[in-house]
Design an enzyme around this catalytic site. Sequence first.
Site, short mmCIF file in Angstrom:
data_model
loop_
_atom_site.label_atom_id
_atom_site.label_comp_id
_atom_site.label_asym_id
_atom_site.label_seq_id
_atom_site.Cartn_x
_atom_site.Cartn_y
_atom_site.Cartn_z
N LYS A 205 0.84 -1.21 0.00
CA LYS A 205 0.00 0.00 0.00
C LYS A 205 0.88 1.26 0.00
O LYS A 205 0.67 2.19 -0.79
CB LYS A 205 -0.92 -0.01 1.22
CG LYS A 205 -1.71 1.26 1.44
CD LYS A 205 -2.71 1.54 0.33
CE LYS A 205 -3.28 2.94 0.45
NZ LYS A 205 -4.14 3.32 -0.63
N ASN A 209 1.16 4.09 -3.27
CA ASN A 209 0.92 5.54 -3.17
C ASN A 209 2.20 6.33 -3.42
O ASN A 209 2.18 7.39 -4.05
CB ASN A 209 0.33 5.89 -1.80
CG ASN A 209 -1.19 5.76 -1.81
OD1 ASN A 209 -1.77 5.42 -2.84
ND2 ASN A 209 -1.82 6.02 -0.69
N GLY A 254 0.87 20.07 -11.99
CA GLY A 254 -0.13 20.87 -11.30
C GLY A 254 0.47 21.57 -10.10
O GLY A 254 1.69 21.75 -10.00
N GLY A 258 -2.22 16.57 -3.04
CA GLY A 258 -2.73 16.83 -1.68
C GLY A 258 -3.56 15.64 -1.24
O GLY A 258 -3.31 14.52 -1.66
N CYS A 261 -3.94 11.15 1.70
CA CYS A 261 -3.13 9.93 1.53
C CYS A 261 -1.70 10.17 1.04
O CYS A 261 -0.76 9.82 1.75
CB CYS A 261 -3.86 8.98 0.58
SG CYS A 261 -5.37 8.32 1.31
N LYS A 322 -9.05 17.29 -5.13
CA LYS A 322 -9.27 16.84 -6.51
C LYS A 322 -10.76 16.89 -6.79
O LYS A 322 -11.56 17.08 -5.88
CB LYS A 322 -8.69 15.45 -6.74
CG LYS A 322 -9.32 14.36 -5.91
CD LYS A 322 -8.89 13.08 -6.51
CE LYS A 322 -9.09 11.87 -5.70
NZ LYS A 322 -8.81 10.66 -6.38
N1 LIG Z 1 -9.44 8.67 1.97
C1 LIG Z 1 -8.92 7.87 1.05
O1 LIG Z 1 -9.01 8.11 -0.16
C2 LIG Z 1 -8.17 6.63 1.48
C3 LIG Z 1 -7.87 5.63 0.52
C4 LIG Z 1 -7.19 4.50 0.94
C5 LIG Z 1 -6.80 4.34 2.26
N2 LIG Z 1 -7.09 5.33 3.16
C6 LIG Z 1 -6.69 5.11 4.56
O2 LIG Z 1 -7.85 4.70 5.30
C7 LIG Z 1 -7.80 5.23 6.63
C8 LIG Z 1 -9.06 6.05 6.90
O3 LIG Z 1 -9.05 7.16 6.02
P1 LIG Z 1 -10.37 8.08 5.82
O4 LIG Z 1 -10.03 9.06 4.77
O5 LIG Z 1 -11.56 7.21 5.69
O6 LIG Z 1 -10.41 8.80 7.26
P2 LIG Z 1 -11.59 9.67 7.88
O7 LIG Z 1 -10.92 10.65 8.78
O8 LIG Z 1 -12.49 10.16 6.79
O9 LIG Z 1 -12.44 8.63 8.74
C9 LIG Z 1 -11.99 8.04 9.92
C10 LIG Z 1 -13.20 7.79 10.81
O10 LIG Z 1 -12.80 7.03 11.94
C11 LIG Z 1 -13.51 7.51 13.09
N3 LIG Z 1 -12.75 7.11 14.28
C12 LIG Z 1 -11.55 7.59 14.71
N4 LIG Z 1 -11.17 6.96 15.85
C13 LIG Z 1 -12.15 6.06 16.13
C14 LIG Z 1 -12.34 5.10 17.16
N5 LIG Z 1 -11.42 4.93 18.13
N6 LIG Z 1 -13.47 4.34 17.15
C15 LIG Z 1 -14.40 4.51 16.18
N7 LIG Z 1 -14.27 5.39 15.17
C16 LIG Z 1 -13.16 6.16 15.15
C17 LIG Z 1 -13.59 9.00 12.85
O11 LIG Z 1 -14.61 9.60 13.62
C18 LIG Z 1 -13.85 9.07 11.34
O12 LIG Z 1 -15.24 9.06 11.07
C19 LIG Z 1 -6.49 6.03 6.72
O13 LIG Z 1 -5.49 5.19 7.23
C20 LIG Z 1 -6.21 6.37 5.26
O14 LIG Z 1 -4.82 6.56 5.02
C21 LIG Z 1 -7.78 6.45 2.80
#
Ligand SMILES: NC(=O)c1ccc[n+]([C@@H]2O[C@H](COP(=O)([O-])OP(=O)(O)OC[C@H]3O[C@@H](n4cnc5c(N)ncnc54)[C@H](O)[C@@H]3O)[C@@H](O)[C@H]2O)c1
Length: 437
Positions: A205, A209, A254, A258, A261, A322
């Site tokens: 992963k 990225n 660009g 941002g 990730c 984006k």
């Molecule tokens: N956003 C993306 O495009 C993407 C893509 C692939 C991987 N990821 C990875 O996935 C993970 C999550 O990313 P995201 O963008 O969904 O984050 P996010 O901040 O949108 O969501 C995280 C959620 O977890 C909740 N949370 C935090 N601590 C908690 C706990 N102890 N118990 C219950 N809920 C809790 C928060 O309230 C929030 O709603 C990260 O590690 C990120 O790197 C993100």
Amino acid sequence: MKLTVIGSGYVGLVTGVCLADTGNDVVGLDSDVAKVDALSRGECVIFEPGLGEILRANMKAGRLRFISDKSSAIRQSDVIFIAVGTPPRSDGSPDLTAIHAVGDDIAAHADQPKIVVIKSTVPVGTGDDLQARLDQKSRVKCSVVNNPEFLKEGSAVSDFQKPDRVIIGAEDAEAAAVVAELHEPFIRNQRPVHTMTRAAAEMTKYAANSCLATRISFINQIANMCDALGIDVNDVRRGIGSDSRIGFQFLYPGAGYGGSCFPKDVQGLIHVARKAGVQPDLLESVHQVNFRQRQVLFRKISKRFEGKLKGLSVAIWGVSFKPRTDDIREAPAVVLIEQLLEAGISVRAHDPEALDNLRALFGDRIAYSPSAYPTLDGADALAICTEWNEFRSPDFEEMRKRMRKPIIFDGRNLYSLQTMRKQGFEYYGIGRSAGLA
Ligand SMILES: NC(=O)c1ccc[n+]([C@@H]2O[C@H](COP(=O)([O-])OP(=O)(O)OC[C@H]3O[C@@H](n4cnc5c(N)ncnc54)[C@H](O)[C@@H]3O)[C@@H](O)[C@H]2O)c1
């Protein structure tokens, strides 16, 4: 299967909704009670095309609900997905506090064997650590699996439903088979499932990225040279992208990458490398190039106005990191707005979906426009930060009439140089504005 998804953010919500849609019984658990309440009312808390409709259909069918009671969410499922945030600390290393907290919750409440699937992006070794923690603290057997998520915000639902590949990192073959079975409906088009160790999945992963981020920093560096040398980077991009070994994806210059990730994961991998005793020269450069690139629009604006910036008014089109998302985390637009304000420039911004998030960040320090053209009224320049479709073929005459000066700083290279000349705009793109490097 009975599933619990912990964390209902961009990844957790899409995961839960899509797995409910293939017939599983899904509970979404989140510590944010307001978010759980909104989701329970069928309100999709993020903007993601198609997500709201599938969310509501599956809630109506009784396969999907949201709660904030950890104990019942953990007890009632066979498989628990962890999709909480892993934000960067000030030194760039990932903050795993939420992962550890969730691990402790699972250990405290699990009353029958569980498969615990880490979807969050985590450094190498996190799965092994969580396994050791659960072995020590839980009364029942828990098998930790790493199943990294590759969805892209803006096309998250279709990415989840049609993945290029599924990565399953597991030391326990039975647990790996269960996770593979859950993905079966999504890989009917012969997409591969790669099974490997947890550590290899975690590395995959980060490496994916970081590879994409490297391509972006590479083309941005080429673009900056093109600016300095009076070359249109688009010619170069076409010239190299049509080489089948190179391709076009992630080769668009660009205002820097941002989002939640790429910046975080490149820094996360730098920390993994250092911890392993490997010098991460390339990754450090990728990060540095991007740090500077997010200031490129401000540098161009400053140079064009010869540093006389106080009192100017700049319109911004696009603030999400984006298009097709409302996510402004680490968005180049946010960096630009901070710099403009610091220089005494007034800012009015428009974005089709992200204005609420922007308002939460800047409050009354800037003005907001719900539609594109009024953003331009009396502006000394327009800066484009996100390539939303609605900005691609605008009414240039209308734009010119509204602006005090017809000057565009285009951080996404949306327009042809010929059109800009014909329409009477002074136009500065990225890697296409000879003299304004
Ligand atoms: N956003 C993306 O495009 C993407 C893509 C692939 C991987 N990821 C990875 O996935 C993970 C999550 O990313 P995201 O963008 O969904 O984050 P996010 O901040 O949108 O969501 C995280 C959620 O977890 C909740 N949370 C935090 N601590 C908690 C706990 N102890 N118990 C219950 N809920 C809790 C928060 O309230 C929030 O709603 C990260 O590690 C990120 O790197 C993100």
